[in-house]
Scaffold this active site. Structure first.
Site, PDB file in Angstrom:
ATOM      1  CG  HIS A   1     -11.593  49.370  79.718  1.00  0.00           C
ATOM      2  ND1 HIS A   1     -12.851  48.965  79.311  1.00  0.00           N
ATOM      3  CD2 HIS A   1     -11.607  49.311  81.074  1.00  0.00           C
ATOM      4  CE1 HIS A   1     -13.584  48.693  80.364  1.00  0.00           C
ATOM      5  NE2 HIS A   1     -12.866  48.888  81.444  1.00  0.00           N
TER       6      HIS A   1
ATOM      7  CE  LYS B   1     -12.694  44.567  80.145  1.00  0.00           C
ATOM      8  NZ  LYS B   1     -11.736  45.531  80.656  1.00  0.00           N
TER       9      LYS B   1
ATOM     10  CG  ASP C   1      -2.078  28.590  67.456  1.00  0.00           C
ATOM     11  OD1 ASP C   1      -1.061  29.200  67.833  1.00  0.00           O
ATOM     12  OD2 ASP C   1      -2.388  27.441  67.859  1.00  0.00           O
TER      13      ASP C   1
ATOM     14  CG  HIS D   1     -17.459  43.973  84.805  1.00  0.00           C
ATOM     15  ND1 HIS D   1     -16.585  43.584  83.815  1.00  0.00           N
ATOM     16  CD2 HIS D   1     -16.983  45.150  85.275  1.00  0.00           C
ATOM     17  CE1 HIS D   1     -15.617  44.481  83.696  1.00  0.00           C
ATOM     18  NE2 HIS D   1     -15.830  45.444  84.568  1.00  0.00           N
TER      19      HIS D   1
ATOM     20  CE  LYS E   1     -17.165  46.052  80.470  1.00  0.00           C
ATOM     21  NZ  LYS E   1     -17.495  46.652  81.720  1.00  0.00           N
TER      22      LYS E   1
ATOM     23  CG  ASP F   1     -35.265  45.784  66.270  1.00  0.00           C
ATOM     24  OD1 ASP F   1     -35.905  46.314  67.201  1.00  0.00           O
ATOM     25  OD2 ASP F   1     -34.922  46.398  65.242  1.00  0.00           O
TER      26      ASP F   1
END
Length: 281
Positions: A87, A89, A94, A262, A264, A269
């Site tokens: 899952h 991404k 370089d 979408h 996450k 604080d």
């Protein structure tokens, strides 16, 4: 622009590479960089990327790019799994520039879907430079070796660090103690003034629920942002089943209206945050 800047190598790892305009252009740019002498390694999930463009994938491999599917679903193979998917991404370029967060490769993430009216995902992604790229690259190396049984050389990270403290935290269902879940629990439980969480697929386990309730009851401002219209309808219904308990404790819950949310992200604080590809589920 980041991909086009590559001089030595590109390591890319994605759950979804779609066969739409954005996905096709992504593969085209990778193929173009092979022609410039850049080493290309692409790891895509066999299930999440079912819609990947086979012609452009073949063209990338034909010119010398390396592209592999993560755990093809095949009961005849020695190593396969229906639910253990990749899952992640991430991109490492370089050893100097990296990207990670919630965005896959597709029109709904790039903005093309918004302009064409075919669907849009509001998401959060970040770019990275500095020593943290060493850990991001190590995650790719481990996943590539797991998938292909081939090892990639490590790279040296730039000696100059920036002003931010960054920690890369890999997590997944293969861990005995899920690192992402532990960080979320510790963040909520240790918050002094505020916790802000954005999650598209919000199905918290009992310890996270107790952490939310405990934080709100001791006076911490807890805000949760979820999509109003979820692309996986049953998940949206499941998320709402937790509302009553959380609201009674003083947690504030908001539903994002303009499009599918979408991202996450958790901010604690106003001092530190975690973002990535792992959901609160």
């Amino acid at each position: 622009a980041g991909l086009r800047s590559a001089k030595r190598f590109i390591w890319a790892e994605y759950y979804i590479v779609n066969g739409d305009d954005t996905g096709r252009r992504f593969l085209e740019v990778l193929a173009e960089k092979v022609a410039d002498g850049v080493q290309i390694y692409l790891l895509y999930d066999a299930v999440g990327s079912l819609g990947i463009d086979p012609a452009r994938l073949h063209a990338l491999e034909k010119v010398g790019g390396h592209a592999r599917p993560f755990l093809p679903v095949n009961p005849l193979r020695r190593r396969w799994s229906t639910h253990l998917r990749n899952h992640r991404k991430l991109i490492v370029i370089d050893g100097e520039l990296g990207f990670t967060g919630g965005m896959n490769i597709g029109d709904e993430y790039s903005g093309l879907g918004l302009r064409r009216g075919t669907g849009h995902f509001r998401d959060t992604h970040m770019s990275l430079r500095g020593p943290a790229l060493l850990d991001l690259g190590e995650i790719f190396r481990e996943d590539w070796e797991f998938t292909t049984q081939e090892s990639l050389p490590r790279f040296d990270y730039p000696p100059v660090a920036g002003p931010s403290v960054v920690q890369i935290i890999p997590s997944g269902p293969d861990q005995a103690h899920n690192a992402h879940g532990m960080v979320y629990f510790a963040g909520i439980a240790g918050a002094q003034t505020s916790v802000d969480i954005t999650s598209p697929y919000f199905i918290p386990d009992p310890p996270i629920i107790r952490a939310f309730v405990s934080a709100a009851l001791r006076g911490v401002r807890v805000r949760i942002l979820v999509p109003s219209r979820n692309d996986v309808a049953v998940v949206g219904w499941a998320a709402r089943s937790y509302y009553a308990e959380l609201l009674l404790a003083g947690v504030r819950i908001f539903e994002y209206q303009p499009s599918m949310l979408h991202a996450k992200v958790m901010v604690v604080d106003g001092a530190w945050s975690i973002l990535g590809s792992a959901n609160v589920d």
